[in-house]
Write a protein that holds these residues in place. Structure first.
Motif, PDB file in Angstrom:
ATOM      1  N   ILE A 130      41.365   2.013  29.934  1.00 22.79           N
ATOM      2  CA  ILE A 130      40.724   1.024  29.065  1.00 22.79           C
ATOM      3  C   ILE A 130      39.307   0.726  29.557  1.00 22.79           C
ATOM      4  CG2 ILE A 130      40.797  -1.390  28.294  1.00 22.79           C
ATOM      5  CD1 ILE A 130      42.801   0.318  26.853  1.00 22.79           C
ATOM      6  N   MET A 131      39.136   0.525  30.867  1.00 19.62           N
ATOM      7  CA  MET A 131      37.816   0.223  31.405  1.00 19.62           C
ATOM      8  C   MET A 131      36.869   1.408  31.228  1.00 19.62           C
ATOM      9  SD  MET A 131      37.677  -2.843  32.214  1.00 19.62           S
ATOM     10  CE  MET A 131      36.068  -2.788  32.943  1.00 19.62           C
ATOM     11  N   HIS A 132      37.366   2.610  31.431  1.00 22.17           N
ATOM     12  CA  HIS A 132      36.542   3.804  31.244  1.00 22.17           C
ATOM     13  C   HIS A 132      36.078   3.914  29.790  1.00 22.17           C
ATOM     14  CE1 HIS A 132      35.074   7.861  31.758  1.00 22.17           C
ATOM     15  NE2 HIS A 132      35.812   8.248  30.737  1.00 22.17           N
ATOM     16  N   ASN A 133      36.986   3.721  28.858  1.00 21.39           N
ATOM     17  CA  ASN A 133      36.627   3.807  27.438  1.00 21.39           C
ATOM     18  C   ASN A 133      35.667   2.689  27.026  1.00 21.39           C
ATOM     19  OD1 ASN A 133      38.059   6.145  26.895  1.00 21.39           O
ATOM     20  ND2 ASN A 133      39.942   5.026  26.468  1.00 21.39           N
ATOM     21  N   LEU A 134      35.860   1.499  27.558  1.00 23.12           N
ATOM     22  CA  LEU A 134      34.939   0.398  27.254  1.00 23.12           C
ATOM     23  C   LEU A 134      33.543   0.701  27.782  1.00 23.12           C
ATOM     24  CD1 LEU A 134      37.103  -2.791  27.892  1.00 23.12           C
ATOM     25  CD2 LEU A 134      36.199  -1.990  25.719  1.00 23.12           C
ATOM     26  N   ASN A 135      33.459   1.257  28.993  1.00 25.23           N
ATOM     27  CA  ASN A 135      32.149   1.604  29.549  1.00 25.23           C
ATOM     28  C   ASN A 135      31.482   2.711  28.742  1.00 25.23           C
ATOM     29  OD1 ASN A 135      32.213  -0.272  31.594  1.00 25.23           O
ATOM     30  ND2 ASN A 135      33.197   1.107  33.036  1.00 25.23           N
ATOM     31  N   ARG A 136      32.263   3.681  28.262  1.00 26.18           N
ATOM     32  CA  ARG A 136      31.707   4.755  27.438  1.00 26.18           C
ATOM     33  C   ARG A 136      31.145   4.202  26.131  1.00 26.18           C
ATOM     34  NH1 ARG A 136      35.872   8.869  26.132  1.00 26.18           N
ATOM     35  NH2 ARG A 136      34.238   9.576  24.758  1.00 26.18           N
ATOM     36  N   VAL A 137      31.903   3.317  25.484  1.00 21.66           N
ATOM     37  CA  VAL A 137      31.447   2.731  24.221  1.00 21.66           C
ATOM     38  C   VAL A 137      30.202   1.887  24.455  1.00 21.66           C
ATOM     39  CG1 VAL A 137      32.053   1.031  22.453  1.00 21.66           C
ATOM     40  CG2 VAL A 137      33.680   2.803  23.100  1.00 21.66           C
TER      41      VAL A 137
END
Length: 99
Positions: A32-39
């Motif tokens: 979740i944190m990785h995807n949030l940082n990517r977005v």
């Protein structure tokens, strides 16, 4: 009116329980944190190269003193040449063989 309130509270409780269960695992929290940082970086048009000075120094040329980098560049170029030569040699072998 009472049934609408019951449905809403049940839906919220279910969503909270599902979120708690899903985020209970460290692996899921990292995803979740990785995807949030990517977005977040896509929305602000940032890349890794924008905030890491190392990439500014390394892009564009190979430092003659950096032996490991030079070796990697050399191996990469020989791989492409070897692949091309094998492909060309394979084509020549097919041309030479009578059908």
């Amino acid at each position: 009116m009472n049934s609408k309130k019951l449905f809403t509270s049940t839906a919220v409780a279910t969503a909270v329980a599902a979120g708690t269960y899903f985020l209970g695992k460290e692996e899921n929290r990292e995803k979740i944190m990785h995807n949030l940082n990517r977005v977040k970086s896509k929305l602000s048009n940032n890349t890794k190269e924008d905030y890491e000075r190392y990439y500014d120094e390394k892009m564009g040329y190979s430092d003659p003193e950096d032996i490991s980098d030079n070796k990697m560049v050399g191996e990469g170029s020989t791989y492409a040449v070897k692949y091309y030569n094998e492909k060309e040699q394979g084509n020549e072998d097919e041309k030479e063989k009578p059908s």
